[in-house]
Structure formats: C-alpha cells, structure tokens
Design a protein around this motif. Structure first.
Motif, PDB file in Angstrom:
ATOM      1  N   GLY A 196      -8.356  -7.024  40.837  1.00 47.45           N
ATOM      2  CA  GLY A 196      -8.108  -6.609  42.206  1.00 47.45           C
ATOM      3  C   GLY A 196      -7.319  -7.592  43.043  1.00 47.45           C
ATOM      4  O   GLY A 196      -7.254  -7.452  44.263  1.00 47.45           O
ATOM      5  N   VAL A 197      -6.722  -8.588  42.411  1.00 44.64           N
ATOM      6  CA  VAL A 197      -5.939  -9.602  43.128  1.00 44.64           C
ATOM      7  C   VAL A 197      -4.983 -10.246  42.129  1.00 44.64           C
ATOM      8  O   VAL A 197      -5.257 -10.285  40.920  1.00 44.64           O
ATOM      9  CB  VAL A 197      -6.864 -10.661  43.782  1.00 44.64           C
ATOM     10  CG1 VAL A 197      -7.623 -11.456  42.742  1.00 44.64           C
ATOM     11  CG2 VAL A 197      -6.099 -11.570  44.718  1.00 44.64           C
ATOM     12  N   ASP A 198      -3.866 -10.752  42.636  1.00 47.84           N
ATOM     13  CA  ASP A 198      -2.951 -11.499  41.776  1.00 47.84           C
ATOM     14  C   ASP A 198      -3.612 -12.770  41.286  1.00 47.84           C
ATOM     15  O   ASP A 198      -4.453 -13.348  41.978  1.00 47.84           O
ATOM     16  CB  ASP A 198      -1.685 -11.897  42.549  1.00 47.84           C
ATOM     17  CG  ASP A 198      -0.650 -10.791  42.585  1.00 47.84           C
ATOM     18  OD1 ASP A 198      -0.549 -10.031  41.614  1.00 47.84           O
ATOM     19  OD2 ASP A 198       0.077 -10.696  43.599  1.00 47.84           O
ATOM     20  N   GLY A 199      -3.209 -13.192  40.122  1.00 47.61           N
ATOM     21  CA  GLY A 199      -3.655 -14.472  39.608  1.00 47.61           C
ATOM     22  C   GLY A 199      -2.798 -15.580  40.198  1.00 47.61           C
ATOM     23  O   GLY A 199      -1.778 -15.329  40.832  1.00 47.61           O
ATOM     24  N   ALA A 200      -3.217 -16.803  39.992  1.00 48.96           N
ATOM     25  CA  ALA A 200      -2.448 -17.966  40.436  1.00 48.96           C
ATOM     26  C   ALA A 200      -1.680 -18.516  39.240  1.00 48.96           C
ATOM     27  O   ALA A 200      -2.258 -18.799  38.192  1.00 48.96           O
ATOM     28  CB  ALA A 200      -3.377 -19.032  41.020  1.00 48.96           C
ATOM     29  N   TYR A 201      -0.385 -18.650  39.398  1.00 53.35           N
ATOM     30  CA  TYR A 201       0.502 -19.132  38.344  1.00 53.35           C
ATOM     31  C   TYR A 201       0.501 -20.655  38.327  1.00 53.35           C
ATOM     32  O   TYR A 201       0.731 -21.296  39.347  1.00 53.35           O
ATOM     33  CB  TYR A 201       1.911 -18.586  38.595  1.00 53.35           C
ATOM     34  CG  TYR A 201       2.991 -19.198  37.762  1.00 53.35           C
ATOM     35  CD1 TYR A 201       2.913 -19.202  36.368  1.00 53.35           C
ATOM     36  CD2 TYR A 201       4.120 -19.763  38.357  1.00 53.35           C
ATOM     37  CE1 TYR A 201       3.914 -19.752  35.596  1.00 53.35           C
ATOM     38  CE2 TYR A 201       5.133 -20.311  37.595  1.00 53.35           C
ATOM     39  CZ  TYR A 201       5.027 -20.307  36.215  1.00 53.35           C
ATOM     40  OH  TYR A 201       6.020 -20.854  35.449  1.00 53.35           O
ATOM     41  N   TYR A 202       0.223 -21.235  37.176  1.00 49.76           N
ATOM     42  CA  TYR A 202       0.250 -22.686  37.005  1.00 49.76           C
ATOM     43  C   TYR A 202       1.697 -23.111  36.759  1.00 49.76           C
ATOM     44  O   TYR A 202       2.189 -23.053  35.632  1.00 49.76           O
ATOM     45  CB  TYR A 202      -0.641 -23.104  35.836  1.00 49.76           C
ATOM     46  CG  TYR A 202      -2.104 -22.991  36.147  1.00 49.76           C
ATOM     47  CD1 TYR A 202      -2.806 -24.061  36.699  1.00 49.76           C
ATOM     48  CD2 TYR A 202      -2.808 -21.819  35.913  1.00 49.76           C
ATOM     49  CE1 TYR A 202      -4.157 -23.968  37.006  1.00 49.76           C
ATOM     50  CE2 TYR A 202      -4.164 -21.708  36.210  1.00 49.76           C
ATOM     51  CZ  TYR A 202      -4.816 -22.791  36.750  1.00 49.76           C
ATOM     52  OH  TYR A 202      -6.158 -22.697  37.053  1.00 49.76           O
ATOM     53  N   VAL A 203       2.372 -23.526  37.831  1.00 49.12           N
ATOM     54  CA  VAL A 203       3.762 -23.950  37.714  1.00 49.12           C
ATOM     55  C   VAL A 203       3.818 -25.274  36.958  1.00 49.12           C
ATOM     56  O   VAL A 203       2.841 -26.017  36.906  1.00 49.12           O
ATOM     57  CB  VAL A 203       4.458 -24.069  39.090  1.00 49.12           C
ATOM     58  CG1 VAL A 203       4.517 -22.729  39.788  1.00 49.12           C
ATOM     59  CG2 VAL A 203       3.792 -25.095  39.972  1.00 49.12           C
ATOM     60  N   ASN A 204       4.932 -25.547  36.349  1.00 52.71           N
ATOM     61  CA  ASN A 204       5.166 -26.773  35.576  1.00 52.71           C
ATOM     62  C   ASN A 204       4.299 -26.867  34.326  1.00 52.71           C
ATOM     63  O   ASN A 204       4.192 -27.943  33.738  1.00 52.71           O
ATOM     64  CB  ASN A 204       4.943 -28.039  36.435  1.00 52.71           C
ATOM     65  CG  ASN A 204       5.815 -28.067  37.657  1.00 52.71           C
ATOM     66  OD1 ASN A 204       6.983 -27.700  37.582  1.00 52.71           O
ATOM     67  ND2 ASN A 204       5.254 -28.465  38.778  1.00 52.71           N
ATOM     68  N   ASN A 205       3.664 -25.780  33.925  1.00 59.94           N
ATOM     69  CA  ASN A 205       2.807 -25.811  32.742  1.00 59.94           C
ATOM     70  C   ASN A 205       3.207 -24.784  31.697  1.00 59.94           C
ATOM     71  O   ASN A 205       2.457 -24.529  30.764  1.00 59.94           O
ATOM     72  CB  ASN A 205       1.344 -25.599  33.146  1.00 59.94           C
ATOM     73  CG  ASN A 205       0.760 -26.825  33.786  1.00 59.94           C
ATOM     74  OD1 ASN A 205       0.227 -27.690  33.124  1.00 59.94           O
ATOM     75  ND2 ASN A 205       0.894 -26.918  35.104  1.00 59.94           N
ATOM     76  N   ASP A 206       4.389 -24.191  31.846  1.00 57.54           N
ATOM     77  CA  ASP A 206       4.835 -23.236  30.836  1.00 57.54           C
ATOM     78  C   ASP A 206       4.933 -23.958  29.492  1.00 57.54           C
ATOM     79  O   ASP A 206       5.217 -25.156  29.433  1.00 57.54           O
ATOM     80  CB  ASP A 206       6.199 -22.657  31.189  1.00 57.54           C
ATOM     81  CG  ASP A 206       6.164 -21.767  32.420  1.00 57.54           C
ATOM     82  OD1 ASP A 206       5.066 -21.540  32.968  1.00 57.54           O
ATOM     83  OD2 ASP A 206       7.234 -21.304  32.832  1.00 57.54           O
TER      84      ASP A 206
END
Length: 130
Positions: free
Chosen positions: A77-87
């Motif tokens: 029911g909500v967007d997740g948080a994207y872990y930037v710089n961790n791809d």
C-alpha cells in the motif's frame, strides 16, 4: 527510470535517514546496504497490515504472481524506499534494493532485477518477520 524517485537523503544527528521526495517514491542514501535505515518521512505501515502484506507476498512469490515492483507496492500500500548507491552489477545485470517498513521495527528488503524500465522481483528478505 525506476519506480522510486531520485530524491536525496541524509543522516541527521540521531542517525535517522531523512529524504527529500521528488515524487511518490522514497530514497535511502547509505554507503553500504543498511536495512535498518529508512527515510525519516516514510509512512510506517501498521504492524498488522505489514504482516498481512508479507503473507500475501510469500504466497504470491510461491505462485509466481509477484513479478514486479508495482505488485509489491500494491501489496504493502505504499512505495518502497530505494537504496541509492547500492545497486549491484552482476556482469551487466543490474539489481536494485527497495525497502518497506513497519511501525514495529520489522521490514522487508526486495531485490529487483532491472530490465529496461521494469523492476522484476528477484528475491526478498524479511527482517523481524518470517
């Protein structure tokens, strides 16, 4: 373009992560993947709702029905948080990490394989929930 924004995040004096949203998405900017870090303004999911969504995800994963970022976001029911710089780049195949968080310190991190403009569910781990 991914399902989450490219807003910036920073650690405040308490160690919490705060973010600036560009759109409906959230980001976490950490040097190494830290599943305990989340945006300060993230709308924590009530624990009972989170547990029900996690059960739905497990069932959908087993049946092959959870295939995309949007499938997971719809369940929680909500967007997740994207872990930037961790791809993670596995020989040209890129993986992204996105987290969902409950109000009782449980969370979920989903690994998505980047396929063009799509994010395909690859794996997930629940922290504090099974």
């Amino acid at each position: 373009m991914t399902a989450c924004s490219s807003g910036s995040a920073s650690i405040d004096g308490t160690g919490a992560i705060s973010s600036e949203e560009d759109s409906a998405g959230y980001t976490v900017d950490v040097e190494e993947l830290d599943v305990t870090a989340f945006p300060e303004d993230y709308p924590l999911i009530p624990a009972d709702d989170f547990a029900a969504a996690f059960e739905e995800l497990k069932a959908a994963n087993l049946s092959g029905d959870a295939t995309s970022y949007q499938d997971v976001a719809d369940m929680f029911g909500v967007d997740g948080a994207y872990y930037v710089n961790n791809d993670y780049d596995a020989g040209g195949v890129i993986f992204e990490y996105h987290g969902w968080y409950a109000d009782n310190d449980t969370n979920l991190v989903v690994t998505f394989e980047v396929s063009g403009d799509d994010l395909d569910v690859y794996a997930y781990t629940g922290n504090g929930i099974s």
